[in-house]
Design a protein around this motif. Structure first.
Motif, PDB file in Angstrom:
ATOM      1  N   VAL A  91     -45.281  97.083 -63.898  1.00  0.00           N
ATOM      2  CA  VAL A  91     -45.184  95.638 -64.165  1.00  0.00           C
ATOM      3  C   VAL A  91     -46.223  94.898 -63.315  1.00  0.00           C
ATOM      4  O   VAL A  91     -46.949  94.030 -63.806  1.00  0.00           O
ATOM      5  N   LEU A 125     -43.556  89.446 -63.838  1.00  0.00           N
ATOM      6  CA  LEU A 125     -43.895  88.758 -65.094  1.00  0.00           C
ATOM      7  C   LEU A 125     -42.623  88.111 -65.635  1.00  0.00           C
ATOM      8  O   LEU A 125     -41.595  88.797 -65.785  1.00  0.00           O
ATOM      9  N   ILE A 127     -41.072  86.352 -68.748  1.00  0.00           N
ATOM     10  CA  ILE A 127     -41.042  85.880 -70.137  1.00  0.00           C
ATOM     11  C   ILE A 127     -39.587  85.635 -70.550  1.00  0.00           C
ATOM     12  O   ILE A 127     -39.217  84.563 -71.004  1.00  0.00           O
ATOM     13  N   GLY A 133     -35.055  86.569 -75.656  1.00  0.00           N
ATOM     14  CA  GLY A 133     -35.850  87.681 -75.131  1.00  0.00           C
ATOM     15  C   GLY A 133     -36.886  88.107 -76.153  1.00  0.00           C
ATOM     16  O   GLY A 133     -38.085  87.854 -76.000  1.00  0.00           O
ATOM     17  N   SER A 134     -36.403  88.676 -77.253  1.00  0.00           N
ATOM     18  CA  SER A 134     -37.325  89.155 -78.282  1.00  0.00           C
ATOM     19  C   SER A 134     -38.133  88.007 -78.885  1.00  0.00           C
ATOM     20  O   SER A 134     -39.305  88.167 -79.222  1.00  0.00           O
ATOM     21  N   PHE A 158     -33.711  89.084 -66.158  1.00  0.00           N
ATOM     22  CA  PHE A 158     -34.144  90.491 -66.234  1.00  0.00           C
ATOM     23  C   PHE A 158     -35.567  90.663 -65.680  1.00  0.00           C
ATOM     24  O   PHE A 158     -36.347  91.452 -66.210  1.00  0.00           O
ATOM     25  N   SER A 160     -38.279  92.058 -63.476  1.00  0.00           N
ATOM     26  CA  SER A 160     -38.581  93.152 -62.549  1.00  0.00           C
ATOM     27  C   SER A 160     -39.445  92.609 -61.414  1.00  0.00           C
ATOM     28  O   SER A 160     -40.317  91.766 -61.644  1.00  0.00           O
ATOM     29  N   THR A 210     -34.278  93.695 -60.074  1.00  0.00           N
ATOM     30  CA  THR A 210     -34.311  92.905 -61.312  1.00  0.00           C
ATOM     31  C   THR A 210     -33.533  91.623 -61.046  1.00  0.00           C
ATOM     32  O   THR A 210     -32.415  91.687 -60.535  1.00  0.00           O
ATOM     33  N   VAL A 359     -32.652 102.217 -70.954  1.00  0.00           N
ATOM     34  CA  VAL A 359     -33.268 100.896 -71.143  1.00  0.00           C
ATOM     35  C   VAL A 359     -34.683 100.980 -71.747  1.00  0.00           C
ATOM     36  O   VAL A 359     -35.264  99.975 -72.147  1.00  0.00           O
ATOM     37  N   ILE A 362     -35.224  99.223 -74.849  1.00  0.00           N
ATOM     38  CA  ILE A 362     -34.898  97.786 -74.812  1.00  0.00           C
ATOM     39  C   ILE A 362     -36.008  96.987 -74.107  1.00  0.00           C
ATOM     40  O   ILE A 362     -36.547  96.036 -74.671  1.00  0.00           O
ATOM     41  N   GLY A 364     -39.440  95.630 -72.498  1.00  0.00           N
ATOM     42  CA  GLY A 364     -40.825  95.641 -72.996  1.00  0.00           C
ATOM     43  C   GLY A 364     -40.898  95.593 -74.512  1.00  0.00           C
ATOM     44  O   GLY A 364     -41.914  95.975 -75.107  1.00  0.00           O
ATOM     45  N   GLY A 365     -39.848  95.112 -75.154  1.00  0.00           N
ATOM     46  CA  GLY A 365     -39.804  95.061 -76.626  1.00  0.00           C
ATOM     47  C   GLY A 365     -38.878  96.140 -77.148  1.00  0.00           C
ATOM     48  O   GLY A 365     -39.099  97.330 -76.903  1.00  0.00           O
ATOM     49  N   THR A 366     -37.833  95.716 -77.858  1.00  0.00           N
ATOM     50  CA  THR A 366     -36.818  96.687 -78.315  1.00  0.00           C
ATOM     51  C   THR A 366     -37.367  97.549 -79.458  1.00  0.00           C
ATOM     52  O   THR A 366     -38.370  97.203 -80.099  1.00  0.00           O
ATOM     53  N   ILE A 369     -37.671  95.553 -82.570  1.00  0.00           N
ATOM     54  CA  ILE A 369     -38.864  94.698 -82.625  1.00  0.00           C
ATOM     55  C   ILE A 369     -40.104  95.553 -82.906  1.00  0.00           C
ATOM     56  O   ILE A 369     -40.999  95.148 -83.661  1.00  0.00           O
ATOM     57  N   GLU A 372     -40.148  96.041 -86.486  1.00  0.00           N
ATOM     58  CA  GLU A 372     -40.554  94.805 -87.161  1.00  0.00           C
ATOM     59  C   GLU A 372     -42.086  94.690 -87.188  1.00  0.00           C
ATOM     60  O   GLU A 372     -42.679  94.363 -88.208  1.00  0.00           O
TER      61      GLU A 372
HETATM   62  C1  FAD Z   1     -34.140  96.480 -66.604  1.00  0.00           C
HETATM   63  C2  FAD Z   1     -34.904  95.458 -67.371  1.00  0.00           C
HETATM   64  C3  FAD Z   1     -36.117  95.000 -66.882  1.00  0.00           C
HETATM   65  C4  FAD Z   1     -36.811  94.000 -67.555  1.00  0.00           C
HETATM   66  N1  FAD Z   1     -37.970  93.478 -67.022  1.00  0.00           N
HETATM   67  C5  FAD Z   1     -38.510  92.355 -67.555  1.00  0.00           C
HETATM   68  C6  FAD Z   1     -39.577  91.653 -66.893  1.00  0.00           C
HETATM   69  O1  FAD Z   1     -40.076  92.084 -65.854  1.00  0.00           O
HETATM   70  N2  FAD Z   1     -40.029  90.499 -67.451  1.00  0.00           N
HETATM   71  C7  FAD Z   1     -39.512  89.987 -68.592  1.00  0.00           C
HETATM   72  O2  FAD Z   1     -39.961  88.927 -69.030  1.00  0.00           O
HETATM   73  N3  FAD Z   1     -38.503  90.631 -69.264  1.00  0.00           N
HETATM   74  C8  FAD Z   1     -37.987  91.786 -68.754  1.00  0.00           C
HETATM   75  N4  FAD Z   1     -36.949  92.422 -69.398  1.00  0.00           N
HETATM   76  C9  FAD Z   1     -36.421  91.842 -70.623  1.00  0.00           C
HETATM   77  C10 FAD Z   1     -36.648  92.664 -71.874  1.00  0.00           C
HETATM   78  O3  FAD Z   1     -38.000  92.662 -72.252  1.00  0.00           O
HETATM   79  C11 FAD Z   1     -35.709  92.087 -72.933  1.00  0.00           C
HETATM   80  O4  FAD Z   1     -34.395  92.463 -72.542  1.00  0.00           O
HETATM   81  C12 FAD Z   1     -36.007  92.559 -74.330  1.00  0.00           C
HETATM   82  O5  FAD Z   1     -37.239  92.044 -74.770  1.00  0.00           O
HETATM   83  C13 FAD Z   1     -34.911  92.149 -75.314  1.00  0.00           C
HETATM   84  O6  FAD Z   1     -34.593  90.797 -75.195  1.00  0.00           O
HETATM   85  P1  FAD Z   1     -33.044  90.364 -75.055  1.00  0.00           P
HETATM   86  O7  FAD Z   1     -32.456  91.175 -73.956  1.00  0.00           O
HETATM   87  O8  FAD Z   1     -32.982  88.896 -74.906  1.00  0.00           O
HETATM   88  O9  FAD Z   1     -32.362  90.827 -76.386  1.00  0.00           O
HETATM   89  P2  FAD Z   1     -32.309  89.977 -77.772  1.00  0.00           P
HETATM   90  O10 FAD Z   1     -33.658  89.476 -78.097  1.00  0.00           O
HETATM   91  O11 FAD Z   1     -31.191  89.012 -77.678  1.00  0.00           O
HETATM   92  O12 FAD Z   1     -31.932  91.135 -78.796  1.00  0.00           O
HETATM   93  C14 FAD Z   1     -30.587  91.630 -78.917  1.00  0.00           C
HETATM   94  C15 FAD Z   1     -30.577  92.698 -80.015  1.00  0.00           C
HETATM   95  O13 FAD Z   1     -30.987  92.110 -81.252  1.00  0.00           O
HETATM   96  C16 FAD Z   1     -32.082  92.831 -81.766  1.00  0.00           C
HETATM   97  N5  FAD Z   1     -33.013  91.925 -82.451  1.00  0.00           N
HETATM   98  C17 FAD Z   1     -33.551  90.771 -81.982  1.00  0.00           C
HETATM   99  N6  FAD Z   1     -34.390  90.256 -82.886  1.00  0.00           N
HETATM  100  C18 FAD Z   1     -34.384  91.097 -83.948  1.00  0.00           C
HETATM  101  C19 FAD Z   1     -35.068  91.120 -85.207  1.00  0.00           C
HETATM  102  N7  FAD Z   1     -35.965  90.187 -85.539  1.00  0.00           N
HETATM  103  N8  FAD Z   1     -34.808  92.143 -86.062  1.00  0.00           N
HETATM  104  C20 FAD Z   1     -33.930  93.118 -85.724  1.00  0.00           C
HETATM  105  N9  FAD Z   1     -33.265  93.151 -84.542  1.00  0.00           N
HETATM  106  C21 FAD Z   1     -33.498  92.155 -83.673  1.00  0.00           C
HETATM  107  C22 FAD Z   1     -32.761  93.481 -80.565  1.00  0.00           C
HETATM  108  O14 FAD Z   1     -33.538  94.604 -80.952  1.00  0.00           O
HETATM  109  C23 FAD Z   1     -31.548  93.847 -79.735  1.00  0.00           C
HETATM  110  O15 FAD Z   1     -31.027  95.052 -80.194  1.00  0.00           O
HETATM  111  C24 FAD Z   1     -36.286  93.480 -68.767  1.00  0.00           C
HETATM  112  C25 FAD Z   1     -35.085  93.971 -69.270  1.00  0.00           C
HETATM  113  C26 FAD Z   1     -34.384  94.927 -68.591  1.00  0.00           C
HETATM  114  C27 FAD Z   1     -33.062  95.382 -69.137  1.00  0.00           C
END
Ligand code: FAD
Length: 398
Positions: A91, A125, A127, A133-134, A158, A160, A210, A359, A362, A364-366, A369, A372
């Motif tokens: 990161v 970072l 975001i 998140g996504s 979340f 890091s 975190t 994780v 999840i 860095g982009g699930t 996503i 998608e």
């Molecule tokens: C340990 C850890 C470290 C992290 N470090 C960082 C960091 O340093 N900086 C930072 O900015 N973020 C960080 N993150 C955040 C991480 O990038 C987000 O958790 C991730 O992008 C998902 O966002 P969300 O948790 O809000 O889930 P959501 O966006 O709420 O998504 C929930 C569920 O819905 C699904 N979903 C959402 N949209 C769609 C779609 N269009 N189509 C189908 N399914 C969908 C997702 O795939 C997921 O399964 C970290 C997360 C964790 C757990």
């Protein structure tokens, strides 16, 4: 294994990185996991070795090497199988300070990039927010102009390196009415008045810290903007392909490490007067996983090659991240099974590897996503352009 991608110099670099991690990191894994943090001194030690500025300009302390040196570094990071540590370091170098290196002002480079490359300052970072998140375009953290400052309000979660880090590359809305076109990246000191950090309790990645971070009227000079105002979303999209590639690069040796670790146990543990390694069902599982890991490795190398050739690899990086992170989960799930009850015990590293892997699909982009993005390219014919690619200097490898 011989590879067409790495020169003798890359392999010498690999040896030195491996020795460093074997001496400075691997023996500390349990301690750092228990303490729920990585000591800052390890960043300084990496800085002294030049490991935190691999592709950055020498003017700011980097070593200005080609991208394959980063691939080597990230593979060796992944090989430590200490995902909390690998997250903190990746990161810092490939997701937070790379934006400053790409489009930051000379002053920002001196004030933040150079000390980060030396390992004196640790970067985060920001975001993700509690509400989104996504869907990056929908962030609500605001930075409003007030004289020669921005005033920042909102919260991130979340994050890091969020608790012990020194500064954050923060995604904020500078023009809320403009959606994705109203996002900017701003450097914020994490000890500034109005910043509150709360450490989060995670299932795994215990050694990475975190945090949830709130910003309450935090005043930041206008000069802390990274690049141009309202270009932040495009900068983020430009670097997310690197972020995903980085995750995929580290995932492959991570999966390999899980198999190697399991193989040791399979040779030692006996059942029915035979080592577990002699049971066909187990052998075939290891053979299948090894085949998939090799497939992932080649897919990742090809994406790295395209990246180093200056190609936009949104599709390839998304595919690599999707496949490699899902593969780590499959690998550790099957391997843990072969440890029987011991696999469920905290004293066994496979237990931590299992927690840490989850994780990967999840952060860095699930995976959803990633699918998608891939769908947009392969079904809708969407073409992504370059904003900046970061770190993609060509190798001298033939
Ligand atoms: C340990 C850890 C470290 C992290 N470090 C960082 C960091 O340093 N900086 C930072 O900015 N973020 C960080 N993150 C955040 C991480 O990038 C987000 O958790 C991730 O992008 C998902 O966002 P969300 O948790 O809000 O889930 P959501 O966006 O709420 O998504 C929930 C569920 O819905 C699904 N979903 C959402 N949209 C769609 C779609 N269009 N189509 C189908 N399914 C969908 C997702 O795939 C997921 O399964 C970290 C997360 C964790 C757990």
């Amino acid at each position: 294994m011989k590879s067409q991608y790495f020169t003798e110099e890359h392999e010498l670099f690999r040896q030195s990185v491996r020795q460093f991690f074997d001496k400075e990191v691997v023996p500390n894994a349990d301690k750092w996991e228990q303490e729920r943090r990585i000591p800052k001194e390890i960043f300084q030690k990496m800085g002294e070795q030049g490991y935190l500025g691999i592709n950055f300009s020498e003017e700011f302390g980097g070593i200005n090497a080609d991208f394959w040196y980063s691939v080597v570094f990230l593979e060796e990071l992944g090989r430590t199988n200490l995902a909390g540590f690998t997250t903190a370091v990746s990161v810092h170098q490939y997701m937070a300070i790379n934006h400053i290196a790409e489009v930051g002002s000379y002053e920002l480079k001196q004030q933040y990039l150079a000390p980060a490359i030396r390992g004196e300052k640790v970067a985060a970072l920001g975001i993700t927010e509690p509400g989104t998140g996504s869907d990056v375009a929908n962030i609500t953290t605001k930075a409003e102009r007030d004289g020669d400052h921005y005033v920042i309000n909102g919260s991130k979660t979340f994050i890091s390196n969020g608790t012990y880090g020194d500064f954050i590359t923060l995604a904020c809305k500078t023009a809320p009415q403009m959606g994705m076109g109203g996002i900017s990246l701003i450097v914020v000191d994490l000890d500034a008045p109005g910043v509150t950090r709360t450490k989060l309790n995670k299932m795994g990645w215990h050694s990475s810290d975190t945090a949830e971070i709130s910003f309450d009227n935090v005043r930041v000079p206008l000069s802390n903007i990274i690049g141009q105002e309202n270009m932040g979303f495009y900068y983020l999209m430009g670097s997310l392909q690197l972020e995903r590639l980085v995750a995929a690069i580290m995932a492959v040796p991570g999966a390999q490490g899980i198999v190697d670790h399991t193989l040791q146990y399979l040779h030692e543990r006996q059942a029915f007067n035979r080592p577990l390694a002699k049971f066909q069902v187990i052998r075939h599982t290891i053979a299948e996983l090894s085949t998939e890991i090799e497939m992932a490795r080649q897919m990742v190398y090809n994406s790295c090659w395209l990246h180093s050739e200056g190609e936009v690899i949104v599709k390839e990086a998304s595919m690599a991240k999707l496949y490699a992170s899902e593969l780590v989960n499959r690998t550790v799930d099957r391997c843990l099974q072969f440890f029987g009850g011991y696999g469920y015990m905290e004293d066994y590293p496979i237990c931590r590897m299992y927690r840490d892997a989850r994780v990967g699909t999840i952060a860095g982009g699930t995976s959803e996503i990633m699918k998608e993005i891939i769908s947009k390219v392969v079904i809708d014919g969407v073409k992504f352009g370059a904003v900046y690619q970061g770190n993609n200097k060509k190798s001298t490898a033939k």
